[in-house]
Design a protein around this motif. Structure first.
Motif, PDB file in Angstrom:
ATOM      1  N   ARG B 158     -36.432   3.976 116.921  1.00 54.91           N
ATOM      2  CA  ARG B 158     -35.196   3.202 117.124  1.00 54.91           C
ATOM      3  C   ARG B 158     -34.374   3.788 118.275  1.00 54.91           C
ATOM      4  NH1 ARG B 158     -32.926   0.488 112.896  1.00 54.91           N
ATOM      5  NH2 ARG B 158     -31.349  -0.028 114.441  1.00 54.91           N
ATOM      6  N   GLU B 185     -34.397  -8.596 119.070  1.00 57.91           N
ATOM      7  CA  GLU B 185     -33.822  -8.069 117.828  1.00 57.91           C
ATOM      8  C   GLU B 185     -33.242  -6.673 118.068  1.00 57.91           C
ATOM      9  OE1 GLU B 185     -32.531  -8.075 114.058  1.00 57.91           O
ATOM     10  OE2 GLU B 185     -33.344  -9.758 115.210  1.00 57.91           O
ATOM     11  N   LEU B 189     -29.422  -5.211 117.838  1.00 57.38           N
ATOM     12  CA  LEU B 189     -29.050  -4.064 117.002  1.00 57.38           C
ATOM     13  C   LEU B 189     -28.408  -2.938 117.819  1.00 57.38           C
ATOM     14  CD1 LEU B 189     -32.182  -3.916 114.658  1.00 57.38           C
ATOM     15  CD2 LEU B 189     -29.849  -4.512 114.004  1.00 57.38           C
TER      16      LEU B 189
END
Lengths: 316, 223
Positions: B158, B185, B189
């Motif tokens: 991430r 996506e 985020l």
């Protein structure tokens, strides 16, 4: 049942918390050229180091033995021992023994009997050739500490018993001591040289590994591995290989040293026991031999750390 | 411009005697998505390497994730790199490791426990359609499969900044669409994303601001 289930869950949770084992080979170092080269080369150095160490220890023991033995012995010859001493109402032999006993630096004084002198001369003169010969008396003296003041003692003895000879074996004991010290110094120099060569071997093997695994190293560096992370992986491998090499070198050296010890035993006053599976080696040598694989491992670790960090430093 | 994840101010890059990049100034905010466009040799890969901290700028000021890269000590850079994901054009998978272990590398470097790694990597490889190929080595995978492993490795942590050099080059249309959905996506985020590509079709299908380079200079940078 519920307890078992809870135990299983706890075990699974413990497993899940574990970190990647330290020996994991993410960089593929097991495929490197060092796998065979490094233990062999370090093993050869460990073998030479064992021999050098044995040389140093043997030379030290030899030197010590001579210091305690022949170097500490004096031989005093008194011609015409039964004649009256010039400075006292005793015969010359008794006077010489008395003067020697009173001198500082002397531990023991023993006048040899006529039979002992005859036995010493027997190989040269035959069993009864000493009969009727005017032999000088011989006094065996054992020195202690720095020994007696030789020049003064000799003058004193000659004043009491003219013609008395004091043989301190000085010249050749000094030469033997110098030889022993030279052998010892050479052995230590050889140990230092062998250590340097072993460090060079680890450096070369590590650099070869870095070149061979360059892409993998650059990739993990790019993923955020620190210099310490990368150096640790190389050092762990070099430590294991160098330890194995050191162990192998010592294992090969042991029978060689045992053979040499068996040959040397009669020369240094020991007796080789043919029934013993291995002649006794000095305790210092056993400790030294046990330390060699550990020193090899430490050398492998330190050298690999320094080499890898130096290689990584130019990277951003 | 404050709070930009990527900020370049008159950045130049020399490689040997060659000036590869000159006078590049741009800023990309948190969660921003940028196409990096330009002909071959324009300097796209060099700019990505700068942003991946493989190189330091020869001139100008480069700020990444709030840190001035030029002034940062060398020891601070590994921590920054762990927050940046990179998909290389040539994948750069380690050939001796399985797909699983390749994807797990960033997590292991970050010191994550194996239990978490098992779960995260398994899920990620399933998402890129490689559930059945988890233990395969790169040599056993097709070009497209290798590219998906490389993408999985870049995003598994991430990252705050994701860089990709031609990430759709070996993917079929469906996989390329899935990748763009994933990138969208991640961007939503909060991951800042820069994708270098020659694929005009995919750029047209997914309109987003672009940074255009030509001969090492910035032609234009959309807001």
């Amino acid at each position: 049942m519920r307890d078992e289930e809870a135990q299983r869950e706890r075990a699974a949770a413990r497993r899940a918390r574990r970190l990647r084992p330290a020996w994991s080979d993410d960089l593929g170092l097991r495929r490197g050229v060092a796998r065979k080269l490094l233990p062999f080369m370090v093993g050869a150095m460990a073998f030479l180091a064992s021999l050098a160490l044995a040389g140093a220890i043997a030379a030290a023991a030899f030197s010590r033995q001579w210091q305690d033995g022949p170097a500490a012995a004096l031989t005093v010859q008194v011609p015409d021992p039964a004649a009256k001493a010039t400075d006292a109402p005793q015969n010359r032999l008794d006077r010489v023994v008395a003067l020697l006993s009173a001198s500082p630096g002397i531990a023991r004084v023993q006048a040899l009997s006529h039979a002992q002198i005859a036995k010493l001369l027997q190989p040269w003169l035959g069993s009864d050739a000493t009969q009727g010969l005017a032999l000088p008396a011989v006094v065996a003296v054992r020195a202690e500490g720095a020994g007696p003041p030789l020049a003064e003692l000799t003058a004193e003895l000659r004043a009491a018993a003219p013609g008395t000879l004091v043989d301190s074996h000085g010249d050749w004991t000094r030469r033997i001591a110098a030889l022993a010290h030279s052998v010892q110094a050479l052995a230590w120099a050889m140990l230092a040289l062998v250590t340097g060569v072993a460090a060079a071997v680890v450096t070369i093997a590590t650099r070869a590994g870095l070149v061979q695994r360059r892409d993998a190293v650059l990739l993990v560096h790019g993923l955020g591995a620190t210099d310490a992370d990368i150096a640790r992986r190389f050092a762990a491998r070099a430590t294991r290989l160098a330890f194995a090499g050191g162990l192998g070198g010592c294992a090969v050296a042991l029978p060689v040293l045992a053979g040499l010890a068996a040959l040397a035993a009669p020369l240094v006053g020991g007796i080789a026991d043919p029934a013993a599976w291995m002649p006794s080696l000095p305790r210092a040598l056993w400790f030294g031999m046990a330390a060699i694989p550990l020193v090899c491992a430490a050398l492998g670790f330190a050298t690999a750390q320094v080499t890898v960090r130096a290689w990584l430093r130019p990277l951003p | 411009m404050s709070g930009a994840v990527v900020r370049l101010d008159r950045v130049a890059l020399d490689v040997g005697a060659q000036k590869v990049l000159r006078g590049i100034s741009l800023a990309i905010p948190r969660g921003g998505f940028r196409w990096l466009l330009g002909p071959s040799g324009a300097g796209k890969t060099s700019l990505l390497r700068l942003l991946h901290l493989e190189l330091r700028p020869s001139e100008g000021r480069l700020e990444l994730l709030g840190r001035d890269v030029g002034a940062a000590p060398r020891a601070a850079l590994p921590q920054l790199r762990r927050r940046i994901g990179m998909v290389f054009q040539d994948f750069r998978l380690l050939p001796h490791l399985s797909a699983f272990d390749n994807v797990a590398l960033p997590l292991r470097l970050a010191g994550r426990p194996e239990g978490q790694i098992q779960a995260d990597v398994g899920e990620m490889l399933a998402w890129v359609g490689l559930r059945g190929r988890i233990h395969c080595h790169p040599a056993e995978l097709s070009g497209g499969e290798q590219q998906r492993v490389a993408i999985a490795r870049a995003v598994i942590n991430r990252p705050d900044l994701l860089l990709a050099d031609e990430p759709t080059g070996n993917l079929d249309d469906t996989q390329a669409q899935r990748l763009m959905l994933l990138l969208g996506e991640l961007s939503r985020l909060g991951t800042t994303i820069v994708v270098a590509t020659h694929n005009d079709t995919i750029v047209a299908r997914h309109p987003a601001p672009a940074v255009r380079l030509a001969e090492g200079r910035l032609v234009n940078a959309d807001a």
